[in-house]
Design a protein around this motif. Sequence first.
Motif, short mmCIF file in Angstrom:
data_model
loop_
_atom_site.label_atom_id
_atom_site.label_comp_id
_atom_site.label_asym_id
_atom_site.label_seq_id
_atom_site.Cartn_x
_atom_site.Cartn_y
_atom_site.Cartn_z
N LEU A 185 0.82 -1.21 0.00
CA LEU A 185 0.00 0.00 0.00
C LEU A 185 0.85 1.26 0.00
O LEU A 185 0.58 2.21 -0.74
CB LEU A 185 -0.93 0.01 1.22
CG LEU A 185 -2.25 -0.70 1.06
CD1 LEU A 185 -2.99 -0.76 2.37
CD2 LEU A 185 -3.10 -0.03 0.00
N ARG A 186 1.89 1.28 0.83
CA ARG A 186 2.77 2.46 0.88
C ARG A 186 3.42 2.72 -0.48
O ARG A 186 3.50 3.86 -0.93
CB ARG A 186 3.86 2.27 1.92
CG ARG A 186 3.37 2.38 3.33
CD ARG A 186 4.50 2.03 4.29
NE ARG A 186 4.04 1.98 5.65
CZ ARG A 186 4.44 2.83 6.58
NH1 ARG A 186 5.30 3.77 6.29
NH2 ARG A 186 3.97 2.71 7.79
N GLU A 187 3.89 1.66 -1.11
CA GLU A 187 4.57 1.82 -2.40
C GLU A 187 3.59 2.25 -3.48
O GLU A 187 3.87 3.15 -4.27
CB GLU A 187 5.26 0.51 -2.78
CG GLU A 187 6.03 0.59 -4.06
CD GLU A 187 7.18 1.58 -4.03
OE1 GLU A 187 7.52 2.10 -5.10
OE2 GLU A 187 7.74 1.83 -2.95
N LEU A 188 2.45 1.60 -3.54
CA LEU A 188 1.48 1.91 -4.60
C LEU A 188 0.83 3.28 -4.40
O LEU A 188 0.45 3.93 -5.37
CB LEU A 188 0.41 0.82 -4.67
CG LEU A 188 0.90 -0.52 -5.19
CD1 LEU A 188 -0.22 -1.55 -5.13
CD2 LEU A 188 1.45 -0.41 -6.59
N TYR A 189 0.73 3.73 -3.16
CA TYR A 189 0.16 5.05 -2.89
C TYR A 189 0.99 6.14 -3.57
O TYR A 189 0.46 7.13 -4.06
CB TYR A 189 0.10 5.28 -1.38
CG TYR A 189 -0.64 6.53 -0.98
CD1 TYR A 189 -2.03 6.56 -1.00
CD2 TYR A 189 0.04 7.67 -0.58
CE1 TYR A 189 -2.71 7.71 -0.64
CE2 TYR A 189 -0.62 8.81 -0.20
CZ TYR A 189 -2.01 8.82 -0.24
OH TYR A 189 -2.68 9.96 0.13
N ALA A 190 2.30 5.94 -3.63
CA ALA A 190 3.18 6.92 -4.29
C ALA A 190 3.39 6.59 -5.76
O ALA A 190 3.58 7.48 -6.58
CB ALA A 190 4.53 6.95 -3.59
N PHE A 191 3.35 5.30 -6.13
CA PHE A 191 3.70 4.88 -7.48
C PHE A 191 2.55 5.01 -8.47
O PHE A 191 2.76 5.42 -9.62
CB PHE A 191 4.19 3.42 -7.44
CG PHE A 191 4.65 2.88 -8.75
CD1 PHE A 191 5.77 3.40 -9.38
CD2 PHE A 191 3.97 1.84 -9.37
CE1 PHE A 191 6.20 2.90 -10.59
CE2 PHE A 191 4.40 1.33 -10.57
CZ PHE A 191 5.51 1.86 -11.19
N LEU A 225 2.32 6.73 -12.30
CA LEU A 225 2.07 5.84 -13.42
C LEU A 225 0.87 6.33 -14.24
O LEU A 225 0.90 6.31 -15.47
CB LEU A 225 1.81 4.43 -12.90
CG LEU A 225 1.86 3.28 -13.89
CD1 LEU A 225 3.25 3.16 -14.48
CD2 LEU A 225 1.50 1.99 -13.18
N VAL A 226 -0.16 6.82 -13.57
CA VAL A 226 -1.34 7.32 -14.25
C VAL A 226 -1.03 8.63 -14.97
O VAL A 226 -1.51 8.87 -16.07
CB VAL A 226 -2.51 7.49 -13.25
CG1 VAL A 226 -3.68 8.21 -13.88
CG2 VAL A 226 -2.95 6.14 -12.73
N GLN A 227 -0.21 9.49 -14.37
CA GLN A 227 0.15 10.77 -14.99
C GLN A 227 0.90 10.57 -16.29
O GLN A 227 0.69 11.28 -17.26
CB GLN A 227 1.04 11.59 -14.05
CG GLN A 227 0.29 12.44 -13.09
CD GLN A 227 1.25 13.26 -12.24
OE1 GLN A 227 2.44 13.00 -12.19
NE2 GLN A 227 0.71 14.26 -11.56
N LYS A 228 1.80 9.58 -16.33
CA LYS A 228 2.63 9.38 -17.52
C LYS A 228 1.82 8.95 -18.73
O LYS A 228 1.94 9.51 -19.80
CB LYS A 228 3.72 8.35 -17.24
CG LYS A 228 4.83 8.87 -16.39
CD LYS A 228 5.92 7.84 -16.24
CE LYS A 228 7.04 8.37 -15.36
NZ LYS A 228 8.06 7.38 -15.15
N GLY A 229 1.01 7.91 -18.58
CA GLY A 229 0.33 7.39 -19.76
C GLY A 229 -1.18 7.37 -19.69
O GLY A 229 -1.83 7.12 -20.69
#
Length: 152
Positions: free
Chosen positions: A99-105, A109-113
């Motif tokens: 959760l901690r990693e995906l909260y930041a990642f 990831l959504v912004q890029k593509g």
Amino acid sequence: MVRTIAIAAAIILMIAGGAVGIMKQLEWGPFAPRAGQEAALVAPVEAPRFIDMDPLVIPVFAEDRVVAAIQIQLKLETLGAANETYLNSIKPRLSDAFLRELYAFIPRLVQKGGQLDVLAIKRRLQMIADNVAGAGRINGVLVQSVSDTVQR
């Protein structure tokens, strides 16, 4: 004359290739298994074990409000009963680290593509799993499903 020699050489190469293929398939001659290799071939391979994780819900913020919620369902793949017992005991720590990693990642990831790259998420979660549980304990992080809900 040159044509005849070329045809003869091609025929000899085809026969030699076929003979090597047959010898390898039937394990004859230089392809016969050695004494130590036979024991390795007979050893049974343990089936992988799968551990279900609770669904992870990651909110995506824009300014001061939630614009989307992404839900990811995971399974962990491991070998051996000892690894399975250990992973079940640290499941809350794994879930927290994910959760901690995906909260930041995820927002990056959504912004890029605009679309979620499931393969990138899987690689990232495998790296986190190896850090938390130890290298070699988790053979794979399987992403079962990814769903996103856009808030209006």
